[in-house]
Design an enzyme around this catalytic site. Structure first.
Site: not given
Ligand code: PLP
Length: 372
Positions: A259, A36
């Site tokens: 940043y 999955k």
């Protein structure tokens, strides 16, 4: 290097892990490989094929679409859709000839309404508290409803453990006892059904939990189901994550990187910029809080992780050069960063580390298809 960041998927290590898990199976239990979520980030199809080639006999996924993807790519092995399925998705799952999981009479009616043949696994909630029913009588009614419907076949009864990864927790054996009792009762009425319960953690620690089939994911990808050390269980990490040094910039005391200026040099240093970021799944929570490997050495990630880049402190006298390979997960010389270590930095689990790698990262199979 042609791409900014790449993940290699070592299918030899993967196949070895399949064999390692298989060696510990008892009583002729079959191995169902759980693929999955893009095979926990490792790429569904190559992992599915490698698992079957290495001896797994079943595949499991979470959604109908994942089952349909496997079928339309030529996978003939039995596929189990383990998760919830809506009425629309039922048709997709059944047309893909995938087995489905049921625990209520209305859902059995919804299956019947599709008019399609269906193989049904009953889900008993022995303590996970998510899908399945806790009520043994309800499960008996669902079993009766399945066998009373011509197109439906009752195949198995299953459960899922909540604490198999916690070796201290007594709840695991309680769940096992509950499931064993219920399974015995059902099997007395329906001798043809088979039983499955164990995930990787249960499979590795508790032979009693193997029953007729185990459903293993994490161990096959070479990660430790208990979150510590895959090598302790003879498992080999399958995925490595690499990028490269795109630039090196001398940085004086007082100058910053990234940043928010969350890194300001306190003394002269050199900052490498590496083109991988949270847009690739290298999570922002790793800002000022993680390491990478370059030339067999560990270096600190400093400043904020951006969408497309991170900054690394190389120190005042760097031996690193532009273009050099950066290992974010994997081995370089004597050093290794495991998904388990990155999970610790993130306050998360190894599952989330590899599953969280985003589509921008190309997955490169080793050996390549031509070499295999
Ligand atoms: C994901 C999943 C598994 C596999 O668990 P691992 O811990 O990765 O081995 C097994 N069973 C169910 C129901 C699952 O959802």
């Amino acid at each position: 290097m042609s791409t900014l960041a790449t993940a290699t998927v070592d299918l030899v290590a993967f196949s070895d892990n399949v064999a390692t898990v298989q060696r510990c199976l008892t009583g002729g239990a079959q191995l169902c490989a759980v693929v999955k979520a893009n095979a926990y980030g490792h790429q569904t199809l190559p992992c599915a094929k490698a698992a079957l080639a290495a001896g797994a006999t079943w595949l499991a996924v979470s959604s109908a679409a994942e089952a349909a993807y496997l079928r339309s790519n030529g996978i003939a092995a039995p596929i189990l859709v383990m998760g919830a399925i809506s009425a629309e998705e039922l048709t997709i799952a059944l047309e893909a000839q995938a087995d489905v999981v049921a625990w209520s009479e209305p859902f059995v009616e919804a299956i019947a309404r599709t008019g399609l043949p269906a193989r049904v696994h009953l889900k008993f909630d022995s303590g996970m508290g998510r899908f399945g029913t806790r009520d043994a009588q309800e499960l008996a009614r669902v079993a009766a409803a399945v066998t009373a419907t011509a197109e439906l076949e009752l195949v198995a009864v299953m459960t899922h453990f909540a604490t198999a990864d916690d070796l201290e927790d007594p709840f695991f054996s309680e769940q096992l006892t509950r499931f064993t009792r219920l399974a015995k009762e059902l099997k007395a009425s329906y001798p043809e059904i088979f039983l499955h319960a164990a995930n990787s953690a249960a499979t590795l620690r508790q032979p009693d939990s193997h029953f007729d089939m185990v459903r293993c994911g994490i161990a096959l990808y070479g990660m430790d189901p208990y979150g510590k050390d895959p090598y302790a269980h003879k498992l080999k990490p399958v995925l490595e994550l690499h990028s490269y040094v795109a630039s090196i910039k001398p940085t004086a005391a007082g100058e910053s990187a990234g940043y928010g200026r969350r890194f300001v040099a306190t003394e002269a240093t050199n900052i490498a910029t590496v083109p991988i970021g949270y847009g690739d799944g290298f999570r922002r929570a790793l800002s000022n809080n993680s390491q990478v490997l370059i030339g067999g050495q560990r270096y600190r990630v400093v400043g904020s992780v951006s969408m497309d880049s991170i900054t690394i402190d190389l120190g005042a006298q760097p031996t690193v050069t532009t273009g050099q390979r950066v290992t974010l997960i994997g081995r370089d010389g004597d050093q290794q960063i495991l998904a388990e270590e990155m999970a610790q930095w993130l306050g998360s689990i190894n599952y989330e580390v590899t599953t969280g790698l985003l589509p921008r990262i190309p997955r490169i199979e080793l050996p390549s298809e031509e070499q295999r």
